[in-house]
Design a protein around this motif. Structure first.
Motif, mmCIF file in Angstrom:
data_model
loop_
_atom_site.group_PDB
_atom_site.id
_atom_site.type_symbol
_atom_site.label_atom_id
_atom_site.label_comp_id
_atom_site.label_asym_id
_atom_site.label_seq_id
_atom_site.Cartn_x
_atom_site.Cartn_y
_atom_site.Cartn_z
ATOM 1 N N GLU A 1 0.816 -1.203 0.000
ATOM 2 C CA GLU A 1 0.000 0.000 0.000
ATOM 3 C C GLU A 1 0.857 1.262 0.000
ATOM 4 O OE1 GLU A 1 -3.994 -1.810 2.127
ATOM 5 O OE2 GLU A 1 -2.733 -0.418 3.244
ATOM 6 N N ALA B 1 3.798 1.562 -1.298
ATOM 7 C CA ALA B 1 4.332 1.722 -2.651
ATOM 8 C C ALA B 1 3.251 2.225 -3.605
ATOM 9 C CB ALA B 1 4.902 0.392 -3.145
ATOM 10 N N GLN B 2 2.045 1.693 -3.453
ATOM 11 C CA GLN B 2 0.939 2.132 -4.321
ATOM 12 C C GLN B 2 0.653 3.617 -4.141
ATOM 13 O OE1 GLN B 2 -2.164 -0.768 -3.265
ATOM 14 N NE2 GLN B 2 -2.532 -0.930 -5.453
ATOM 15 N N SER B 3 0.639 4.057 -2.891
ATOM 16 C CA SER B 3 0.311 5.467 -2.664
ATOM 17 C C SER B 3 1.425 6.373 -3.182
ATOM 18 C CB SER B 3 0.035 5.732 -1.186
ATOM 19 O OG SER B 3 1.221 5.721 -0.450
ATOM 20 N N ALA C 1 3.369 3.540 -7.437
ATOM 21 C CA ALA C 1 3.888 2.332 -8.061
ATOM 22 C C ALA C 1 2.768 1.407 -8.545
ATOM 23 C CB ALA C 1 4.781 1.584 -7.076
#
Ligand SMILES: Nc1ncnc2c1ncn2[C@@H]1O[C@H](COP(=O)(O)OP(=O)(O)OP(=O)(O)O)[C@@H](O)[C@H]1O
Ligand SMILES: [Mg+2]
Lengths: 361, 166
Positions: free
Chosen positions: B65, B67-69, B72
């Motif tokens: 999460e 990394a996603q935010s 990525a």
């Protein structure tokens, strides 16, 4: 229109509803806290703004763009987690630069931005350490820098300080607020610590069981709670059962002793049992007698809490406590002594529904 | 560790793959393929264990999460975040597999591949001294790979502090 706008947002998991009818408008640069007990839906709401959960219904807008169904990696949102969530395989500088690298920024640009962020969190000399070589407070500062490095439009923090010890917590929360002011970034801060919410926020959203109880400035929330829940959750208070003597003038009686409320009790009838709240800090032993309420009782316990001294007084049936500021010349009553305490009319809040739970911590 | 004994597995393979429609044992490549398939089955539990331990040691969900935010997508998260943090687990799984497979006898013999195990057996029947040398070599190989696991594990940033502890 507001910068961040949550419109009738609802989220249910299977049968259980975690968040209901959530309406909130946050202005650009505002610092808003979500405050509420465990399980009230704070994290769920935050995760919907971040994109990790999809609302069951409703709409989320940032800067007039509907982001309700955008994946998290396409939202202009930065997130800081309770567990820091730094990448263990990367040094501090690489952690901070991660988002920039993904955005395909040039090497020089990344380096200068990382340098800038390190300066912002006062951790220049730690650039080449791994996360495990840092203290918890330092790790959380790096996590903050990492989230801010990509210049998100909204910063989300989910109980960022609750894994830290008390001293660092106070210090770091001031630092977070200072950085937020400096960058002017719109921020949502989740906490179950009322002191944190009261001291940091422009506005507080008090939540309970998936619903918003009240939205207001810390001053409004603390001094003018609009629901019994807010009154009992924010701050400490004494909940006393009282009998209405005269609803039109706000005259009530606690254990036979009459006191006045600041306002008439609209909707109440004479003889009705109601619950009223008294803030411990507005009661005093030697306050101004004129025009104030007073109650007589017996001192039951005296607790020394450092900067304040908490004194417990028993009425006929009820027990309440109040706080005195400590000073070396303070003359305390004896245990068992009869005392008269005073408090202003407006210190007395009407909690319409009887409180099943005692006052907060 | 394997629920189905190797001997049962290899006879099953021979029965199925020595006749059409999938006559894999007809060719060397086909038999090599069967050998690899057998070894994969054999080492799966070791590999699974290692990766599982590795995944448990990190908070995959929160790291993903985070990394996603930061923008990525899935390939980046897998390549830059998950796999680097699983490096030690993956390598130690690989070395464990290597040490199990190098001495393996059953599969190699019945599939008639010139692997290390049958070779050692063959030499043992026909020569006097060479088997001893081979045994020592295999011992060294095995210990070397166990040693390598230790070295690789020490190099990882996370276990740095625990390097002294065994
Ligand atoms: N993935 C999920 N599946 C099912 N129920 C969930 C899920 N996530 C949260 N819930 C439920 O939704 C409710 C709100 O949870 P949430 O995590 O938002 O609470 P919270 O206010 O953040 O509490 P805390 O202060 O303990 O972190 C809880 O009752 C929880 O059990
Ligand atoms: Mg939470």
């Amino acid at each position: 229109m507001a910068f961040l706008d949550l419109n009738d947002v609802r989220k249910s998991f299977m049968q259980a509803t975690a968040v209901e009818m959530f309406n909130l408008k946050v202005e650009r640069g505002e610092f808003v806290s979500f405050l509420g007990p465990s399980g009230c839906g704070k994290t769920t709401t935050l995760r919907m703004i971040a994109g990790f959960e999809t609302p069951t219904s409703g709409q989320i807008m940032i800067d007039n763009t509907d982001i309700t169904f955008k994946p998290p990696n396409q939202r202009p949102v930065g997130m800081v987690f309770q567990s820091y969530a730094l990448f263990p395989n990367m040094k501090v500088a690489d952690n901070i630069g991660f988002g920039l690298k993904i955005a395909k920024k040039s090497k020089d640009e990344i380096a200068s931005r990382v340098e800038e962020m390190l300066a912002l969190i006062h951790m220049r000399e730690f650039a080449h350490r791994y996360p495990y070589q840092l203290s918890g407070g330092q790790q959380q500062r790096v996590a903050l820098a990492r989230a801010l490095a990509v210049q998100p439009q909204v910063l989300l923090l989910d109980e960022p300080l609750s894994a830290l010890d008390a001293k660092i917590r106070v210090q770091l929360r001031q630092e977070i607020r200072a950085i937020q002011r400096k960058l002017g970034i719109t921020t949502i801060y989740v906490t179950h610590d009322q002191e944190e919410a009261l001291s940091l926020s422009d506005r507080i959203v008090v939540m309970s069981a998936g619903r918003i109880e009240q939205i207001g400035t810390p001053f409004e929330i603390y001094n003018f709670p609009q629901t019994p829940f807010v009154a009992s959750f924010v701050g400490t208070l004494n909940a006393l059962e009282a009998e209405v003597r005269d609803a039109s003038t706000g005259r009530i009686a606690v254990d036979g002793q009459e006191i006045m409320m600041a306002q008439p009790l609209s909707g109440a009838v004479t003889g009705q049992k109601i619950t009223v709240a008294l803030r411990p800090e507005s009661i005093s032993l030697n306050g101004d007698a004129s025009g104030a309420n007073h109650l007589q009782g017996q001192v039951e316990a005296i607790t020394f809490l450092g900067s304040i001294v908490r004194i417990q007084v028993r009425l006929e049936r009820h027990l309440f406590f109040f706080d005195s500021f400590n000073n070396p010349h303070l003359s305390l009553p004896q245990i068992g002594q009869m005392v008269t305490v005073r408090f202003p009319h407006e210190a007395c809040l009407w909690l319409s529904a009887p409180q099943s739970e005692p006052a907060g911590d | 560790m394997c629920v189905v004994p190797a001997i049962v597995l290899v006879f099953g393979m021979l029965r199925i793959y020595s006749r059409p429609p999938l006559a894999l044992t007809e060719s060397d490549t086909g038999t090599d393929f069967l050998l690899i398939a057998g070894y994969v089955t054999l080492s799966l539990p070791y590999m699974y264990r290692a990766v599982d331990t590795g995944l448990r040691a990190m908070d995959v969900r929160t790291l993903t999460e985070a990394a996603q935010s930061l923008g990525a997508g899935w390939p980046t998260i897998l390549l830059r975040v998950i796999i680097p943090n699983l490096r030690v687990a993956l390598l130690s799984g690989a070395f464990l597999t290597f040490t199990t497979v190098i001495g393996e006898f059953t599969f190699a013999t019945f599939l008639a591949r010139p692997a290390f195990g049958p070779y050692m057996g063959l030499l043992g029947q026909t020569r006097a001294y060479e088997p001893a040398a081979l045994a020592i070599i295999s011992l060294i190989l095995t210990w070397a790979s166990v040693g390598l696991i230790q070295v690789v594990g020490r190099g990882a940033p996370r276990q740095g502090q625990l390097a002294g502890a065994r």
